[in-house]
Enzyme design. Structure first.
Site, PDB file in Angstrom:
ATOM      1  CB  SER A   1      -0.914   0.032   1.220  1.00 27.90           C
ATOM      2  OG  SER A   1      -1.604   1.274   1.245  1.00 27.90           O
TER       3      SER A   1
ATOM      4  CE  LYS B   1      -3.323  -2.256  -0.343  1.00 28.87           C
ATOM      5  NZ  LYS B   1      -3.545  -2.402  -1.743  1.00 28.87           N
TER       6      LYS B   1
ATOM      7  CG  HIS C   1      -4.715  -0.736   4.090  1.00 30.56           C
ATOM      8  ND1 HIS C   1      -4.973  -0.191   2.842  1.00 30.56           N
ATOM      9  CD2 HIS C   1      -3.904   0.140   4.716  1.00 30.56           C
ATOM     10  CE1 HIS C   1      -4.344   0.973   2.743  1.00 30.56           C
ATOM     11  NE2 HIS C   1      -3.679   1.190   3.864  1.00 30.56           N
ATOM     12  CG  ASN C   2      -7.188  -1.307  -0.230  1.00 32.25           C
ATOM     13  OD1 ASN C   2      -6.153  -1.189   0.434  1.00 32.25           O
ATOM     14  ND2 ASN C   2      -7.172  -1.336  -1.542  1.00 32.25           N
TER      15      ASN C   2
ATOM     16  CD  GLU D   1      -7.317   3.589   0.678  1.00 32.84           C
ATOM     17  OE1 GLU D   1      -6.354   2.853   0.972  1.00 32.84           O
ATOM     18  OE2 GLU D   1      -7.598   3.870  -0.503  1.00 32.84           O
TER      19      GLU D   1
END
Ligand code: ATR
Length: 473
Positions: free
Chosen positions: A131, A185, A188-189, A192
């Site tokens: 990222s 990941k 994480h997105n 976000e």
């Protein structure tokens, strides 16, 4: 082999791949082999970055021959079919013990499948979340590798050398086996998405409530960035709001079409959370908010629907802005708490030993959600590794206790004023749902038993019950 000169290779010379290759080449001791399906991109990278001293290859065979053993190659190509094609090609020229790393945005279930297939050849396969966008790839991303512990022994030092560094700690850790890195990941997105939506709602409420200009609101965000909300996303929000369109003199944000796009990782997060039974409502609302924005026909048709009769404005701009700041912080805590719940559930489902505190640590730098706040998460899990819900850690409990009155005010204001605040309000509902003594889920169980004899449990005795309801059936 006498031609082997590179200790690491990168396949895929589009922006992310070439930036990652340049990052690798800039670190002491690395010699980087590069390959792209079509040679043009390789040639461009060679021409533009002679300082990197790349070793170019024009075929997979040549690429393999240029790498010292165990060969290590990072794939940075289009996710999906592109990745599968490159893996097929590399497995035919690599040998047992070599390492293939997929640094693309793969769906973690694809990574699990690929890891299994590649492992049969004796070659290691490591799906790795990366990222930080283009700039992160070049200067230091946050890196989330999965795969075997054995492969990480070789790969770890290389990844550590190119990762972002916060307080002397590189933003990389072995997340878990097979698809664990890409799973984390993905979450994480998702976080976000929620973070961005919450910031957008804060901006909208302030603008409509106070009448401040985008430039004035940019100053508010710059101020917020000095406190507990300090983060990359708050910082860039101020930059976006400050931008003026050169040809018209209008704030650029007012000229940008208000239909948000996405590449799908937020959708994946929500789909998987649904499967795992984890309420990631803040993330889901953020994904849905983008979908709603991108429905021009429905929005045009609905534009005549009535809003509140009373016009709305706030009495005290400063006090309102402070309420919004607190609501944002509390909602953000909810989004992270939900995201970490999804990580815990994923780890359990797929058999990964994921250290939650380490994940917060590697998200402190390099990635899009990097923030001060992540130190608090690391501390919370260090104090209590068995923490069942992040929001119940003493620090976060204190934070929401301080914020909740403001949070309620802001959500109530939004509802009365007819301003959509789906992430703020769903986060508050989640909070109230979680802390409730009794939930109307009892009634839902009654309904389910009524129409489907689905049975229910009781609070006062053991067992499973079914009632012969005296309804009109
Ligand atoms: P970006 O969005 O930055 O352009 P991307 O679409 O994720 O990047 O990936 C593009 C890269 O994937 C390119 O390097 C492309 O190779 P070409 O330059 O030859 O098109 C690579 N790529 C896509 N499909 C591929 C395949 N089947 N085999 C090998 N490389 C492939």
């Amino acid at each position: 082999e006498s031609t082997a000169q590179a200790n690491i290779g990168v396949v895929g010379m589009a922006v992310m791949g070439s930036n990652l290759a340049r990052n690798l080449a800039s670190r002491e001791g690395n010699t980087v082999a590069i390959f792209n399906r079509s040679f043009e991109k390789t040639q461009t990278v060679l021409d533009e970055h002679p300082e990197a001293e790349f070793i170019p290859a024009s075929s997979y065979e040549e690429f393999a021959a240029s790498l010292s053993k165990p060969r290590t190659a990072i794939i940075m190509v289009q996710a999906g079919r592109g990745t599968d094609a490159v893996i097929d090609a590399l497995t035919s020229v690599f040998e047992p013990g070599d390492i293939i790393v997929d640094g693309g945005n793969a769906l973690f279930t694809d990574t699990i499948r690929r890891e299994k297939a590649v492992r049969e050849t004796g070659i290691n396969f490591v799906g790795t979340g990366i990222s930080g966008g283009e700039e992160g790839a070049l200067l230091g991303p946050s890196i989330m590798p999965g795969g075997s512990a054995e492969a990480y022994e070789t790969l770890g030092p290389i990844l550590s050398s190119i990762a972002a560094v916060v307080d002397g700690v590189p933003c990389v850790t072995h997340v878990g086996t097979d698809g664990a890195g890409h799973f984390v990941k993905m979450i994480h997105n998702g976080i976000e998405y929620a973070d961005m939506q919450l910031i957008a709602e804060a901006y909208d409420l302030i603008r409509r409530g106070t009448g401040y200009s985008p430039a004035q609101i940019a100053d508010v965000f710059t101020e917020w960035n000095k406190g507990e909300l300090e983060s990359y996303l708050i910082e860039i929000t101020a930059e976006v709001l400050k931008q003026v369109d050169a040809s018209t003199g209008t704030p650029l944000v007012d000229l940008i079409l208000d239909q948000a796009g996405s590449k799908g990782t937020g959708v994946w997060t929500v789909q998987n959370a649904l499967d795992l039974g984890i309420p990631v409502s803040g993330i889901a609302e953020a994904v849905f908010a983008r979908s709603l924005s991108s429905k021009p026909a429905q929005r045009a048709a609905a534009s005549a629907l009535p809003g509140p009769a009373e016009p709305w404005g706030v009495d005290n701009n400063e006090a309102f802005i402070e309420d919004v700041r607190r609501a944002l912080y509390a909602s953000k805590i909810v989004a992270y708490s939900q995201g970490f719940d999804a990580i815990v559930a994923g780890a359990e489902q797929y058999g990964w030993d994921i250290k939650k505190g380490d994940i917060a640590t590697i998200w402190r730098g390099g990635c899009i959600i990097r923030a001060q706040f992540l130190n608090r998460i690391t501390e919370a899990y260090a104090e209590d590794p068995g923490l069942v819900a992040l929001i119940t850690a003493p620090y976060f409990t204190a934070a929401v206790t301080g914020a909740q009155e403001s949070w309620r005010q802001v959500v109530a204001h939004a509802a009365k004023a007819g301003i959509p605040a789906p992430a703020f309000s769903s986060s508050l509902s989640y909070y109230d749902g979680l802390r409730a003594d009794r939930l109307p889920a009892a009634l839902v169980q009654g309904q389910r038993d009524f129409f489907g004899a689905h049975t229910y449990k009781r609070v006062d005795k053991e067992g499973t019950f079914h009632t012969l309801w005296s309804g009109d059936r």
